[in-house]
Structure formats: C-alpha cells, structure tokens
Design a protein around this motif. Structure first.
Motif, PDB file in Angstrom:
ATOM      1  N   LYS A   1       0.903  -1.105  -0.078  1.00 35.68           N
ATOM      2  CA  LYS A   1       0.122   0.027   0.038  1.00 35.68           C
ATOM      3  C   LYS A   1       0.992   1.356  -0.197  1.00 35.68           C
ATOM      4  O   LYS A   1       0.346   2.194  -0.647  1.00 35.68           O
ATOM      5  CB  LYS A   1      -1.002  -0.101   1.227  1.00 35.68           C
TER       6      LYS A   1
ATOM      7  N   ASP B   1     -12.788   3.663 -19.352  1.00 36.06           N
ATOM      8  CA  ASP B   1     -12.740   4.198 -17.852  1.00 36.06           C
ATOM      9  C   ASP B   1     -12.157   2.894 -17.249  1.00 36.06           C
ATOM     10  O   ASP B   1     -12.103   1.806 -17.514  1.00 36.06           O
ATOM     11  CB  ASP B   1     -14.130   4.322 -17.200  1.00 36.06           C
ATOM     12  N   GLN B   2     -11.419   3.652 -16.296  1.00 37.46           N
ATOM     13  CA  GLN B   2     -10.590   2.511 -15.209  1.00 37.46           C
ATOM     14  C   GLN B   2     -11.209   2.222 -14.038  1.00 37.46           C
ATOM     15  O   GLN B   2     -11.354   3.205 -13.116  1.00 37.46           O
ATOM     16  CB  GLN B   2      -9.103   3.080 -14.636  1.00 37.46           C
ATOM     17  N   VAL B   3     -11.971   1.220 -13.893  1.00 34.76           N
ATOM     18  CA  VAL B   3     -12.745   0.799 -12.602  1.00 34.76           C
ATOM     19  C   VAL B   3     -11.943   0.368 -11.598  1.00 34.76           C
ATOM     20  O   VAL B   3     -12.164   0.762 -10.303  1.00 34.76           O
ATOM     21  CB  VAL B   3     -13.785  -0.128 -13.244  1.00 34.76           C
ATOM     22  N   LYS B   4     -10.828  -0.213 -11.718  1.00 34.25           N
ATOM     23  CA  LYS B   4     -10.185  -0.664 -10.669  1.00 34.25           C
ATOM     24  C   LYS B   4      -8.574  -0.866 -11.295  1.00 34.25           C
ATOM     25  O   LYS B   4      -8.399  -1.156 -12.379  1.00 34.25           O
ATOM     26  CB  LYS B   4     -10.521  -2.107 -10.159  1.00 34.25           C
ATOM     27  N   TYR B   5      -7.613  -0.525 -10.299  1.00 33.83           N
ATOM     28  CA  TYR B   5      -6.297  -0.595 -10.628  1.00 33.83           C
ATOM     29  C   TYR B   5      -5.453  -0.549  -9.171  1.00 33.83           C
ATOM     30  O   TYR B   5      -5.853   0.032  -8.436  1.00 33.83           O
ATOM     31  CB  TYR B   5      -5.919   0.829 -11.498  1.00 33.83           C
ATOM     32  N   THR B   6      -4.725  -1.752  -9.362  1.00 38.70           N
ATOM     33  CA  THR B   6      -3.899  -1.928  -8.077  1.00 38.70           C
ATOM     34  C   THR B   6      -2.473  -2.571  -8.219  1.00 38.70           C
ATOM     35  O   THR B   6      -2.343  -3.470  -9.454  1.00 38.70           O
ATOM     36  CB  THR B   6      -4.845  -2.650  -7.045  1.00 38.70           C
ATOM     37  N   THR B   7      -1.554  -2.421  -7.851  1.00 38.42           N
ATOM     38  CA  THR B   7      -0.196  -3.049  -7.686  1.00 38.42           C
ATOM     39  C   THR B   7      -0.271  -4.304  -6.739  1.00 38.42           C
ATOM     40  O   THR B   7       0.730  -4.987  -6.669  1.00 38.42           O
ATOM     41  CB  THR B   7       0.945  -2.120  -7.949  1.00 38.42           C
TER      42      THR B   7
END
Length: 162
Positions: free
Chosen positions: A21, A147-153
C-alpha cells in the motif's frame, strides 16, 4: 503442477500488505503498524527483499497527470507460433516504453499488450511504425479503455494466511 507459494509467517504477511500500500512508510511506523519492534521488522523487510518476494520499490505515477490519456489493450496474433517468431516479437516489444505490460497468451491472440499513449495519433504511430514492422505479426486488434474501474499493484495475500 503449480509452484507452492512461499511460506510466510503472519508478521511478514502483514509487513508485505502494508508495503504494497505504501512502500515509503518509515520502518518505525511499519513496525508499529504490524506489532513488531523496529529491528525485527527491518530484518523481515530485508529478508523479503533478499528472497525476491519484494522485487523493487517504485513510484506509481498518474498517467492522466502526465498527459497519457489513451489506455489500449492490444491483441496480437502471429503468422506462426515458432520459438523464433515468439522470441522476435518479445525482443521487439520489450524495448517499447509505451508498452506497459505484455503477456504471451492462450486463446485467440498470441499476445496481449497494455499500451499507454498521449492520443490516438501516437497510438497510430506505434502501430504503423513499430508493431506492423515486427516480423511475423499477422493481426492486430485494439480495445480502448473507456474508464479505469480498478487499478492496483498490490497482490492478494489471503491464500498465505490459512
């Protein structure tokens, strides 16, 4: 048979969750957040790095703030799926800075790429000047993200807790 996941104790899992995070968190704050003293926390972070579980720490930049407004998923099919053709494509793609991700796929297309560019003209230049010139490329299909609904690394870690 899939590789068995690495064996991590609960404290190391908590450390990894926090670092995914915010990798800039200070070691004292991290230690407090995961319920350890500073030295053992630092040793666990060093161990996660030494074992290759933490590959590297990077800054995640905002593409919109940098003027990169077009996010495209590109499906590429090759004429033949020979080792030489696969290697030639991989070698050519690896050095393109606008290609954020590239995967060898099963199914209809041989590769799927995620490309980020300023505008459609820049994407057209990538297609015409680079992708179509890679030997063995037979078909290129593009899907533009609206559209970017979700993005996480951050990777999911719940499977390591049980």
């Amino acid at each position: 048979m899939p590789a068995r996941p690495v064996d991590l104790d609960p404290a190391s899992i908590r450390i990894l969750e926090h670092l995914q995070k915010d990798s800039e968190i200070g070691i004292g704050d991290l230690a407090e957040a995961v319920g350890l003293s500073t030295s053992p926390c630092w040793r666990r972070v060093a161990d996660l790095k030494a074992r290759g579980i933490i590959r590297r720490c990077v800054a995640v930049a905002d593409p919109q703030a940098l003027g990169l407004h077009v996010n495209v998923f590109v499906h590429v099919s090759l004429e033949k799926q020979t080792q030489a053709a696969l290697q030639a494509f991989s070698d050519a793609i690896r050095h393109r800075p606008e290609v954020m991700e590239c995967y060898l796929m099963s199914g209809e297309a041989d590769y799927m790429l995620r490309v980020v560019v300023e505008d459609l003209a820049e994407y057209q230049r990538l297609i015409v000047d680079h992708l179509t010139r890679i030997p063995g490329v037979a078909k290129i299909r593009s899907s533009f993200a609206l559209d970017q609904v979700k993005y996480t690394t951050a990777l999911p870690l719940d499977h390591l807790k049980g």
